[in-house]
Motif scaffolding. Structure first.
Motif, mmCIF file in Angstrom:
data_model
loop_
_atom_site.group_PDB
_atom_site.id
_atom_site.type_symbol
_atom_site.label_atom_id
_atom_site.label_comp_id
_atom_site.label_asym_id
_atom_site.label_seq_id
_atom_site.Cartn_x
_atom_site.Cartn_y
_atom_site.Cartn_z
ATOM 1 N N ARG A 270 0.695 -1.346 -0.059
ATOM 2 C CA ARG A 270 0.103 -0.321 -0.073
ATOM 3 C C ARG A 270 1.004 1.136 0.060
ATOM 4 O O ARG A 270 0.292 2.294 0.453
ATOM 5 N N ASN A 271 2.001 1.209 -0.550
ATOM 6 C CA ASN A 271 2.715 2.416 -0.494
ATOM 7 C C ASN A 271 2.245 3.656 -1.056
ATOM 8 O O ASN A 271 1.706 3.579 -1.960
ATOM 9 N N GLY A 272 2.413 4.645 -0.626
ATOM 10 C CA GLY A 272 1.641 6.032 -0.625
ATOM 11 C C GLY A 272 0.269 6.265 0.157
ATOM 12 O O GLY A 272 -0.345 7.180 0.225
ATOM 13 N N TRP A 273 -0.017 5.127 0.917
ATOM 14 C CA TRP A 273 -0.708 4.885 1.958
ATOM 15 C C TRP A 273 -1.023 6.234 2.883
ATOM 16 O O TRP A 273 -2.160 6.578 3.369
ATOM 17 N N GLY A 274 0.279 6.914 3.271
ATOM 18 C CA GLY A 274 0.166 7.719 4.344
ATOM 19 C C GLY A 274 -0.437 9.168 3.540
ATOM 20 O O GLY A 274 -1.160 9.907 4.326
ATOM 21 N N ILE A 275 -0.672 9.227 2.189
ATOM 22 C CA ILE A 275 -1.247 10.598 1.653
ATOM 23 C C ILE A 275 -2.865 10.267 2.162
ATOM 24 O O ILE A 275 -3.346 11.224 2.522
ATOM 25 N N PHE A 276 -3.347 9.182 2.215
ATOM 26 C CA PHE A 276 -4.723 8.871 2.284
ATOM 27 C C PHE A 276 -4.837 8.981 3.922
ATOM 28 O O PHE A 276 -6.282 9.018 4.286
ATOM 29 N N ARG A 278 -2.721 9.812 6.643
ATOM 30 C CA ARG A 278 -1.998 10.743 7.847
ATOM 31 C C ARG A 278 -2.583 11.724 8.535
ATOM 32 O O ARG A 278 -2.375 11.758 9.881
ATOM 33 N N HIS A 279 -3.384 12.393 7.856
ATOM 34 C CA HIS A 279 -4.283 13.319 8.630
ATOM 35 C C HIS A 279 -5.552 12.962 9.131
ATOM 36 O O HIS A 279 -6.296 12.352 8.438
ATOM 37 N N LEU A 282 -8.783 13.894 7.181
ATOM 38 C CA LEU A 282 -8.723 13.777 5.587
ATOM 39 C C LEU A 282 -8.267 12.552 5.039
ATOM 40 O O LEU A 282 -7.456 11.803 5.723
ATOM 41 N N GLY A 283 -9.081 12.356 3.885
ATOM 42 C CA GLY A 283 -8.548 10.941 3.085
ATOM 43 C C GLY A 283 -9.610 9.878 3.887
ATOM 44 O O GLY A 283 -10.665 9.952 3.941
ATOM 45 N N MET A 284 -8.755 8.838 3.974
ATOM 46 C CA MET A 284 -9.647 7.544 4.579
ATOM 47 C C MET A 284 -8.870 6.531 5.391
ATOM 48 O O MET A 284 -7.733 6.566 5.399
ATOM 49 N N PHE A 310 6.824 4.132 11.494
ATOM 50 C CA PHE A 310 5.908 5.221 10.954
ATOM 51 C C PHE A 310 5.322 5.654 11.966
ATOM 52 O O PHE A 310 5.330 5.688 13.259
ATOM 53 N N CYS A 311 4.083 6.368 11.369
ATOM 54 C CA CYS A 311 3.223 7.678 12.154
ATOM 55 C C CYS A 311 1.992 6.976 12.643
ATOM 56 O O CYS A 311 1.095 7.341 13.502
ATOM 57 N N HIS B 66 1.436 12.870 15.100
ATOM 58 C CA HIS B 66 1.926 11.408 15.172
ATOM 59 C C HIS B 66 3.445 11.625 14.760
ATOM 60 O O HIS B 66 3.989 10.499 14.668
ATOM 61 N N GLY B 100 6.579 8.861 -4.354
ATOM 62 C CA GLY B 100 5.189 8.883 -3.539
ATOM 63 C C GLY B 100 4.860 7.844 -2.881
ATOM 64 O O GLY B 100 3.734 7.693 -2.638
ATOM 65 N N GLY B 101 5.814 7.081 -2.178
ATOM 66 C CA GLY B 101 5.719 5.976 -1.662
ATOM 67 C C GLY B 101 5.302 6.168 -0.320
ATOM 68 O O GLY B 101 4.719 6.995 0.369
ATOM 69 N N ASN B 102 6.145 5.352 0.691
ATOM 70 C CA ASN B 102 6.373 5.254 2.039
ATOM 71 C C ASN B 102 6.705 6.412 2.823
ATOM 72 O O ASN B 102 6.165 6.694 4.004
ATOM 73 N N PHE B 104 5.465 9.392 3.071
ATOM 74 C CA PHE B 104 4.492 10.293 3.896
ATOM 75 C C PHE B 104 4.122 9.757 5.396
ATOM 76 O O PHE B 104 3.498 10.450 6.051
ATOM 77 N N GLU B 105 4.780 8.569 5.415
ATOM 78 C CA GLU B 105 4.652 7.899 6.831
ATOM 79 C C GLU B 105 5.699 8.010 7.937
ATOM 80 O O GLU B 105 5.645 7.684 8.779
ATOM 81 N N ILE B 275 -7.930 14.381 -1.713
ATOM 82 C CA ILE B 275 -6.950 13.741 -0.664
ATOM 83 C C ILE B 275 -5.613 13.891 -0.682
ATOM 84 O O ILE B 275 -4.764 14.040 0.238
ATOM 85 N N LEU B 282 0.824 17.888 3.002
ATOM 86 C CA LEU B 282 0.600 16.432 2.822
ATOM 87 C C LEU B 282 0.041 15.836 1.420
ATOM 88 O O LEU B 282 -0.363 16.845 0.900
#
Lengths: 413, 413
Positions: A270-276, A278-279, A282-284, A310-311, B66, B100-102, B104-105, B275, B282
């Motif tokens: 799921r790399n990039g998942w932080g975009i969705f 982290r906040h 926002l996102g999911m 990670f966070c 976080h 744009g992968g990991n 962000f976390e 998102i 972010l």
């Protein structure tokens, strides 16, 4: 149940019901034109419905910038919308556009997060879901009663096929069940996919011939549709047992296409998942998107792990694991949670306490390689820690009983 | 230039260089194991390089929760990393996993946004890019010297094929060049894709026969790979001239696959983009992701519009438009910016002032339908407003000269 439900955390300074109605309108009929009576009836049939509003409280400042501001208190609420499934049909990109489309940009909201979805029953009959899932992955390995223990090839990039295969040899001889490519490793000049498969599968097949146990290697096949199909077929021919996809970038349509074709479990990265995620506003959340990945056919799903580097909070990790393990419609559609990031023997205890089962893949990097008594001892420390946790032993009991567990706690704890 | 560059806005309370090195490591070699000398050289060759660090200042509180906190000032910086293109190869999902992968976390960062990317020149030779792009879309319509004027079918859902075709008839007779499906409209029971194509293309073909001008309708073909290919072929057979994809959900691999096959321009819908973009610290900015969509072959790209009803600032909208219009390697790889959301005649003036060209698609909903003198007057108000803006007339000159423009300002202004 023939409606799609989606639950959101929202934040707005607008009158709550009005703001939510805008949201429901944007994500369904979205009309601003006058239409004749007959069409109006048709339209009302397909409008999104506000199922529930639970006011949570107010906040002093907006969580996200650029929202329109009304001179009211800024309220947060948990709300549920529903849509007739006829709006969407059996269409995953349009399902995502419905529950996760334009609404994050709506000016009325200074926060909007999709928390979870509940799917129409007809989806369970229509979509194939994971071909292997939890049971199929364990069966492929011939393991039961403990988590699948694995690791990631590092350095992520820079190693050639031969060096990768040498590392694979060391890792499986140390007792690991599962190895994966890094998500950054594709088919670079210095380590073509086919060369890596040739070299690594030779080592794995040889090991299987000698020992009767065949470890699983998740090769990252992410690329164009044709590349992914060809790589799947090439790997299968060489005796491979797992493919990996970079889920967010290959996309839902591609996942469905590869899953339909695949004769191996799909390891979902799921790399990039932080975009969705982290906040907090926002996102999911993971249960929402991972359900759609499961319908598309993903078998194994990354969830981070307790006390990860990670966070993500432990609470969120546990909720993700439970959601993946929870049937949508049947035991077959459960996905195998993949725990990773900063994992070592120590988290076996907390993880088992929270989950109460071992339907997991448990990936460690430094937690194995960095063990003071070597890689094999690192793998042993995981096996013993999980066994102890399952038997209800305390950490101190386990440390007393197993030297490698004690060493792990001294070093990583 | 044979390296991939990516520029980020970051925020951290860690020592800046250390934090950035962690980021570069995570997104390339990511090693934590000791490796022999030869492999080390290999690895260093493929490590990401920190090209530039520009400290922007400090903030009082972390922008995202976080993050791990060090007792230092929280710094923001604009930084650039680069990778040898050998790491990634010609692989769009892996390109996205790299930039744009990991990352962000990562716990070191309380903010991380990808601002832009600069692509290796070899990509320009390898990837086909948009088959139609700006010039191809204008040529298909036979329009020049003004923006393509369009609208969206509303209600988004609920209309059957016949009602949709009736609406199409009204809209093209009012003088519109372009119509698109709503992103929520796929192939529901009450309005199958094929039925909608049959009904709408009959109207459009008939109009083209009578007038010699064939308006463009972007049908949303988003679905499985097979559905998308079949829908493309069906539409082409019926005389269709544009397909639409929900880019974020069909994914890069699917876009590439459809683009390779397509004989029509691809209208790229970015729903879900909030998102990625809504939080200033972010996700990513549009120039970064839209360049990858263009390499994959998308011809027309949504950019919001000035004073849109969403949360995007005008500054960001203008930057997106300019980025889409700016060649990557050639004029052919420019994408046609699609402006929408709350647009009417009024923004023609600001938009032209900012962009100084009319290589645009300008979509209005209420701005056409809601015009006090009717739909045809709404379309006219757009044509005159753009003409006036291009001729350097002021708003008040244009209002004086064109009644329909004046009415638009009275009503929407």
């Amino acid at each position: 149940m023939n409606r799609l439900h989606a639950t959101y955390l929202i934040e707005t300074s607008f009158e709550l019901e009005k703001a939510i109605n805008t949201m429901a309108g944007e994500q369904s009929t979205g009309t601003f034109v006058k239409i004749p009576g007959e069409s109006r009836e048709l339209m009302e049939k397909y409008a999104a419905k506000v199922e529930n509003i639970e006011v949570l409280g107010t906040v002093a400042a907006p969580s996200l910038p650029h929202a329109k501001h009304k001179n009211n208190p800024i309220q947060q609420a948990r709300i549920t919308l529903s849509w007739p499934m006829e709006n969407i049909g059996f269409n995953l990109p349009n399902l995502m556009a419905t529950v996760g489309g334009n609404l994050f940009e709506l000016g009325q909201f200074s926060g909007l997060k999709l928390l979870d979805i509940r799917l129409p029953d007809a989806y369970g009959k229509y979509f194939d879901g994971p071909k292997f899932g939890i049971q199929g992955t364990f069966d492929s390995l011939g393991i039961s009663g403990r988590p699948i223990l694995g690791t990631i090839i590092k350095p992520s990039v820079g190693l050639d096929a031969e060096a990768t295969a040498n590392q694979v040899k060391t890792l499986i001889e140390a007792g690991l069940d599962f190895i994966k490519d890094d998500e950054l490793m594709g088919s670079p000049e210095y380590n073509h996919f086919e060369d890596r498969v040739d070299a690594c599968m030779a080592v794995i097949n040889d090991y299987a011939d000698k020992t009767g146990f065949k470890p699983m290697y998740a090769f990252n096949i992410s690329g164009t549709i044709d590349e992914m199909l060809n790589r799947h077929d090439y790997l299968l021919e060489k005796g491979g047992t797992c493919i990996m996809l970079n889920l967010n970038w290959v996309g839902f349509s591609s996942i469905q296409h590869i899953a339909k074709h695949s004769q191996m479990p799909i390891h979902g990265h799921r790399n990039g998942w932080g975009i969705f995620s982290r906040h907090p506003l926002l996102g999911m959340e993971y249960p929402a998107i991972s359900k759609v990945w499961r319908m598309a056919g993903v078998d194994q799903l990354h969830c981070n792990g307790i006390r990860n580097k990670f966070c993500e909070t432990d609470e969120s990790v546990i909720a993700s694991i439970k959601s993946c393990q929870n049937p949508l419609w049947s035991l077959q559609d459960r996905a195998l949670p993949v725990l990773s990031s900063g994992q070592w023997a120590g988290q076996a205890f907390d993880t088992f306490e929270a989950i109460q089962n071992t339907d997991l893949m448990y990936l460690c990097g430094g937690g194995i390689m960095g063990h003071p008594s070597g890689i094999a001892a690192g793998v042993e420390s995981l096996k013993y820690a999980w066994q102890a946790a399952m038997e209800g032993q305390s950490v101190s009991e386990a440390r007393e009983k197993y030297k490698v567990v004690d060493e792990a706690f001294q070093f990583f704890g």
